[in-house]
Design a protein around this motif. Structure first.
Motif, PDB file in Angstrom:
ATOM      1  N   ALA A  63       0.813  -1.219   0.000  1.00 23.78           N
ATOM      2  CA  ALA A  63       0.000   0.000   0.000  1.00 23.78           C
ATOM      3  C   ALA A  63       0.844   1.266   0.000  1.00 23.78           C
ATOM      4  CB  ALA A  63      -0.939   0.000   1.200  1.00 23.78           C
ATOM      5  N   ILE A  64       2.040   1.204   0.607  1.00 28.68           N
ATOM      6  CA  ILE A  64       2.884   2.401   0.666  1.00 28.68           C
ATOM      7  C   ILE A  64       4.081   2.297  -0.287  1.00 28.68           C
ATOM      8  CG2 ILE A  64       2.213   2.879   3.046  1.00 28.68           C
ATOM      9  CD1 ILE A  64       4.987   1.887   3.915  1.00 28.68           C
ATOM     10  N   GLY A  65       4.054   1.302  -1.157  1.00 26.48           N
ATOM     11  CA  GLY A  65       5.136   1.147  -2.120  1.00 26.48           C
ATOM     12  C   GLY A  65       6.432   0.678  -1.497  1.00 26.48           C
ATOM     13  N   GLY A  66       6.336  -0.110  -0.429  1.00 31.04           N
ATOM     14  CA  GLY A  66       7.527  -0.604   0.238  1.00 31.04           C
ATOM     15  C   GLY A  66       7.669  -2.110   0.117  1.00 31.04           C
ATOM     16  N   THR A  67       8.497  -2.681   0.966  1.00 31.35           N
ATOM     17  CA  THR A  67       8.705  -4.127   0.990  1.00 31.35           C
ATOM     18  C   THR A  67       8.622  -4.612   2.433  1.00 31.35           C
ATOM     19  OG1 THR A  67      11.114  -3.839   1.156  1.00 31.35           O
ATOM     20  CG2 THR A  67      10.184  -4.123  -1.058  1.00 31.35           C
ATOM     21  N   ALA A  68       8.402  -5.901   2.581  1.00 30.41           N
ATOM     22  CA  ALA A  68       8.295  -6.474   3.919  1.00 30.41           C
ATOM     23  C   ALA A  68       8.993  -7.820   3.968  1.00 30.41           C
ATOM     24  CB  ALA A  68       6.825  -6.628   4.326  1.00 30.41           C
ATOM     25  N   VAL A  69       9.579  -8.114   5.116  1.00 26.49           N
ATOM     26  CA  VAL A  69      10.155  -9.433   5.376  1.00 26.49           C
ATOM     27  C   VAL A  69       9.583  -9.923   6.701  1.00 26.49           C
ATOM     28  CG1 VAL A  69      12.268  -9.039   4.067  1.00 26.49           C
ATOM     29  CG2 VAL A  69      12.189  -8.431   6.494  1.00 26.49           C
ATOM     30  N   TRP A  70       9.523 -11.242   6.853  1.00 29.72           N
ATOM     31  CA  TRP A  70       8.895 -11.824   8.038  1.00 29.72           C
ATOM     32  C   TRP A  70       9.576 -13.145   8.359  1.00 29.72           C
ATOM     33  CZ3 TRP A  70       6.603 -16.553   8.661  1.00 29.72           C
ATOM     34  CH2 TRP A  70       5.816 -16.735   9.810  1.00 29.72           C
ATOM     35  N   ALA A  71       9.656 -13.465   9.634  1.00 27.08           N
ATOM     36  CA  ALA A  71      10.251 -14.743  10.029  1.00 27.08           C
ATOM     37  C   ALA A  71       9.666 -15.200  11.357  1.00 27.08           C
ATOM     38  CB  ALA A  71      11.768 -14.609  10.155  1.00 27.08           C
ATOM     39  N   PRO A  72       9.434 -16.511  11.515  1.00 24.89           N
ATOM     40  CA  PRO A  72       9.039 -17.042  12.819  1.00 24.89           C
ATOM     41  C   PRO A  72      10.254 -17.099  13.741  1.00 24.89           C
ATOM     42  CG  PRO A  72       9.287 -18.829  11.251  1.00 24.89           C
ATOM     43  CD  PRO A  72       9.512 -17.572  10.483  1.00 24.89           C
ATOM     44  N   LEU A  73      10.015 -17.000  15.032  1.00 25.56           N
ATOM     45  CA  LEU A  73      11.078 -17.073  16.025  1.00 25.56           C
ATOM     46  C   LEU A  73      10.730 -18.132  17.065  1.00 25.56           C
ATOM     47  CD1 LEU A  73      11.648 -13.260  16.807  1.00 25.56           C
ATOM     48  CD2 LEU A  73      12.916 -14.679  15.175  1.00 25.56           C
ATOM     49  N   ARG A  74      11.749 -18.748  17.618  1.00 21.95           N
ATOM     50  CA  ARG A  74      11.576 -19.705  18.717  1.00 21.95           C
ATOM     51  C   ARG A  74      10.531 -20.761  18.384  1.00 21.95           C
ATOM     52  NH1 ARG A  74      13.728 -17.807  23.644  1.00 21.95           N
ATOM     53  NH2 ARG A  74      15.298 -16.201  23.164  1.00 21.95           N
ATOM     54  N   ARG A  75      10.739 -21.458  17.265  1.00 19.69           N
ATOM     55  CA  ARG A  75       9.815 -22.513  16.828  1.00 19.69           C
ATOM     56  C   ARG A  75       8.381 -21.987  16.683  1.00 19.69           C
ATOM     57  NH1 ARG A  75      10.024 -27.568  20.432  1.00 19.69           N
ATOM     58  NH2 ARG A  75       8.761 -28.372  18.706  1.00 19.69           N
ATOM     59  N   SER A  76       8.257 -20.774  16.142  1.00 18.22           N
ATOM     60  CA  SER A  76       6.985 -20.112  15.868  1.00 18.22           C
ATOM     61  C   SER A  76       6.265 -19.626  17.135  1.00 18.22           C
ATOM     62  CB  SER A  76       6.040 -20.991  15.042  1.00 18.22           C
ATOM     63  OG  SER A  76       5.469 -22.027  15.798  1.00 18.22           O
ATOM     64  N   TYR A  77       6.942 -19.689  18.280  1.00 18.61           N
ATOM     65  CA  TYR A  77       6.339 -19.096  19.482  1.00 18.61           C
ATOM     66  C   TYR A  77       6.101 -17.608  19.261  1.00 18.61           C
ATOM     67  CZ  TYR A  77       5.781 -17.318  24.218  1.00 18.61           C
ATOM     68  OH  TYR A  77       5.295 -16.674  25.330  1.00 18.61           O
ATOM     69  N   ALA A  78       7.079 -16.956  18.613  1.00 20.37           N
ATOM     70  CA  ALA A  78       6.973 -15.528  18.309  1.00 20.37           C
ATOM     71  C   ALA A  78       7.148 -15.328  16.808  1.00 20.37           C
ATOM     72  CB  ALA A  78       8.028 -14.747  19.083  1.00 20.37           C
ATOM     73  N   GLN A  79       6.867 -14.126  16.356  1.00 19.31           N
ATOM     74  CA  GLN A  79       7.095 -13.782  14.958  1.00 19.31           C
ATOM     75  C   GLN A  79       7.636 -12.367  14.882  1.00 19.31           C
ATOM     76  OE1 GLN A  79       3.442 -13.489  12.589  1.00 19.31           O
ATOM     77  NE2 GLN A  79       2.234 -13.361  14.465  1.00 19.31           N
ATOM     78  N   TYR A  80       8.462 -12.140  13.869  1.00 18.52           N
ATOM     79  CA  TYR A  80       9.141 -10.852  13.712  1.00 18.52           C
ATOM     80  C   TYR A  80       9.061 -10.429  12.258  1.00 18.52           C
ATOM     81  CZ  TYR A  80      13.161  -7.701  13.109  1.00 18.52           C
ATOM     82  OH  TYR A  80      13.976  -6.652  12.789  1.00 18.52           O
ATOM     83  N   GLY A  81       8.687  -9.186  12.028  1.00 21.08           N
ATOM     84  CA  GLY A  81       8.607  -8.683  10.674  1.00 21.08           C
ATOM     85  C   GLY A  81       9.105  -7.262  10.565  1.00 21.08           C
ATOM     86  N   VAL A  82       9.534  -6.903   9.384  1.00 22.77           N
ATOM     87  CA  VAL A  82      10.010  -5.546   9.102  1.00 22.77           C
ATOM     88  C   VAL A  82       9.355  -5.049   7.813  1.00 22.77           C
ATOM     89  CG1 VAL A  82      12.003  -4.046   8.710  1.00 22.77           C
ATOM     90  CG2 VAL A  82      12.248  -6.072  10.150  1.00 22.77           C
ATOM     91  N   LEU A  83       8.781  -3.867   7.875  1.00 19.18           N
ATOM     92  CA  LEU A  83       8.222  -3.197   6.720  1.00 19.18           C
ATOM     93  C   LEU A  83       9.142  -2.021   6.404  1.00 19.18           C
ATOM     94  CD1 LEU A  83       4.495  -2.137   6.231  1.00 19.18           C
ATOM     95  CD2 LEU A  83       6.389  -0.703   5.504  1.00 19.18           C
ATOM     96  N   MET A  84       9.634  -1.969   5.173  1.00 20.33           N
ATOM     97  CA  MET A  84      10.592  -0.932   4.775  1.00 20.33           C
ATOM     98  C   MET A  84       9.963  -0.004   3.731  1.00 20.33           C
ATOM     99  SD  MET A  84      13.623  -3.740   4.505  1.00 20.33           S
ATOM    100  CE  MET A  84      12.339  -4.962   4.124  1.00 20.33           C
ATOM    101  N   ARG A  85       9.966   1.273   4.041  1.00 21.64           N
ATOM    102  CA  ARG A  85       9.437   2.265   3.095  1.00 21.64           C
ATOM    103  C   ARG A  85      10.555   2.730   2.183  1.00 21.64           C
ATOM    104  NH1 ARG A  85       4.922   6.456   4.758  1.00 21.64           N
ATOM    105  NH2 ARG A  85       4.223   6.972   2.644  1.00 21.64           N
ATOM    106  N   GLN A  86      10.250   2.928   0.923  1.00 16.93           N
ATOM    107  CA  GLN A  86      11.266   3.372  -0.017  1.00 16.93           C
ATOM    108  C   GLN A  86      11.756   4.767   0.340  1.00 16.93           C
ATOM    109  OE1 GLN A  86       9.797   3.069  -4.024  1.00 16.93           O
ATOM    110  NE2 GLN A  86      10.096   0.851  -4.103  1.00 16.93           N
ATOM    111  N   ALA A  87      13.037   5.015   0.102  1.00 20.01           N
ATOM    112  CA  ALA A  87      13.623   6.324   0.390  1.00 20.01           C
ATOM    113  C   ALA A  87      13.143   7.355  -0.640  1.00 20.01           C
ATOM    114  CB  ALA A  87      15.147   6.204   0.336  1.00 20.01           C
TER     115      ALA A  87
END
Length: 203
Positions: A179-203
């Protein structure tokens, strides 16, 4: 929220440490530019913002929370090193509150699982990214790599506190990035107990 945290805020960090996993993972990967600006939405006791300042003492940090009680604890911890304001994660005016609209880093740490309109809060966080900014999110995962009894027990326990893992967070994060013209990455943590993601907006 003030009623809930009036007393809990004094022991919050101690009691949450064993099961709010992945917060250090997020803080270690947050890389704001020198003299950058970092906002935590639903900052609570200021624990994460203190972690940001330990790693990046030159940045300016800001905290938003709906609970005045939690903000009182955060103010005691951070003093003049942070600007703290009361507001709703789903809709706030950063310009009026903090004197700036865009941030190089935005943090959502174990907050989306507590907000009923969590997609609205996620959109609002993405909206406040400066060009080139990054939104870092950590929260409960879907427990897909855990035994079924663990998943069922954890979700039942969390429901007692009106907390719900957001199983489709990765999909929502990707949609916000698009929606904002950016990119996102995502990964499970601790055998999927937690999850972590990053959304990056273009410069």
């Amino acid at each position: 929220m003030d009623r809930i945290y009036r007393h809990q805020r004094h022991v919050y960090d101690l009691t949450r440490r064993p099961y709010l996993l992945g917060r250090e993972h997020l803080l270690d990967r947050l890389a704001p530019p020198p003299r950058g600006h970092v906002l935590e939405i639903a900052c609570g006791t200021g624990r994460n913002l203190a972690g940001v300042l330990r790693r990046h003492p030159e940045v300016c940090v800001y905290g938003l929370d709906i609970s005045a009680e939690m903000l009182a604890t955060a103010a005691k911890r951070l003093g003049r090193r942070a600007r703290l304001e009361s507001g709703d994660a789903r809709s706030f005016d950063a310009g009026a509150l903090f004197g700036r609209q865009g941030f190089d880093g935005v943090i959502l740490s174990y907050s989306l699982s507590m907000i009923p309109d969590w997609r609205g809060a996620l959109s609002e966080a993405a909206r406040h990214l400066a060009p080139g900014g990054e939104l870092h999110v950590v929260d409960f995962g879907d427990q897909s790599c855990m035994p079924r009894w663990f998943d069922a027990g954890l979700r039942a326990w969390l429901r007692r506190f009106h907390v719900a893992p957001r199983d489709d967070l990765a999909r929502a994060l990707s949609a916000e990035a698009e929606a904002i013209g950016g990119t996102a990455v995502w990964a499970p943590l601790r055998r999927s107990y937690a999850q972590y993601g990053v959304l990056m907006r273009q410069a």
